[in-house]
Design an enzyme around this catalytic site. Sequence first.
Site, mmCIF file in Angstrom:
data_model
loop_
_atom_site.group_PDB
_atom_site.id
_atom_site.type_symbol
_atom_site.label_atom_id
_atom_site.label_comp_id
_atom_site.label_asym_id
_atom_site.label_seq_id
_atom_site.Cartn_x
_atom_site.Cartn_y
_atom_site.Cartn_z
ATOM 1 N N LYS A 62 0.990 -1.314 0.096
ATOM 2 C CA LYS A 62 0.004 0.104 -0.039
ATOM 3 C C LYS A 62 0.947 1.351 0.081
ATOM 4 O O LYS A 62 2.066 1.281 0.428
ATOM 5 C CB LYS A 62 -0.789 -0.181 1.286
ATOM 6 C CG LYS A 62 -1.843 -1.123 1.274
ATOM 7 C CD LYS A 62 -2.912 -1.005 2.344
ATOM 8 C CE LYS A 62 -3.856 -2.188 2.349
ATOM 9 N NZ LYS A 62 -4.839 -2.309 3.194
ATOM 10 N N HIS A 89 -2.621 1.904 4.872
ATOM 11 C CA HIS A 89 -2.013 3.254 4.274
ATOM 12 C C HIS A 89 -1.709 4.167 5.297
ATOM 13 O O HIS A 89 -0.914 4.747 5.000
ATOM 14 C CB HIS A 89 -3.305 3.979 3.343
ATOM 15 C CG HIS A 89 -3.497 3.062 2.088
ATOM 16 N ND1 HIS A 89 -4.627 2.037 2.211
ATOM 17 C CD2 HIS A 89 -2.937 2.977 0.608
ATOM 18 C CE1 HIS A 89 -4.709 1.732 0.918
ATOM 19 N NE2 HIS A 89 -3.700 1.907 0.209
ATOM 20 N N SER A 134 -7.211 3.943 -1.674
ATOM 21 C CA SER A 134 -6.931 3.809 -0.341
ATOM 22 C C SER A 134 -8.430 3.735 0.203
ATOM 23 O O SER A 134 -9.163 4.835 0.161
ATOM 24 C CB SER A 134 -6.121 4.839 0.357
ATOM 25 O OG SER A 134 -6.421 5.012 1.842
#
Length: 169
Positions: A62, A89, A134
């Site tokens: 991520k 994230h 995200s």
Amino acid sequence: ARDMNLEDVPKFCDHTGEALNAAALALVREATSVEYIAAHAPAEGSILVDVPAIDVASGRHKYVLVQLSDPHKGGAKLVVRAYAGCAYHADNYGKLMRDLDREFGAKAVVGRVIGGGRIERDDERREVYVYGYSKTFGRTPGCNERTAAMIEDYLASQSYAVRWSDDGY
């Protein structure tokens, strides 16, 4: 002059950098434009000059695109972070800000998350793929494209193929 509505003031979460209202989302979208980046480059002598624009671990991770600003000397800089071992994230953002606090002192740099997604970096095949979004920070138009362009510039001398898509999670 009209009274300023509270929704007109951009609000961001102090812990994650997430945009919390429409004004903050508009600011985030503006911050991905080439014109904005050029007009708000770090001032000479700013500590932002010493912050690497890209730190992307090999593998699939991520990532976050973060706008850093120097509250003392002015200017701003976009950086991409995709650290190995960050499950979320917001973990990438948190690590970045902790690292900057350690290196430059607490609150020497202010960070705002522009957006995020996933990055697959294959050093053996010399390929990078930026995609998705995200769930924490939401979909941000232009985020994956801007991130891919930054990575492509960073890796230009190493002949990496860089692709991006807004598809996927």
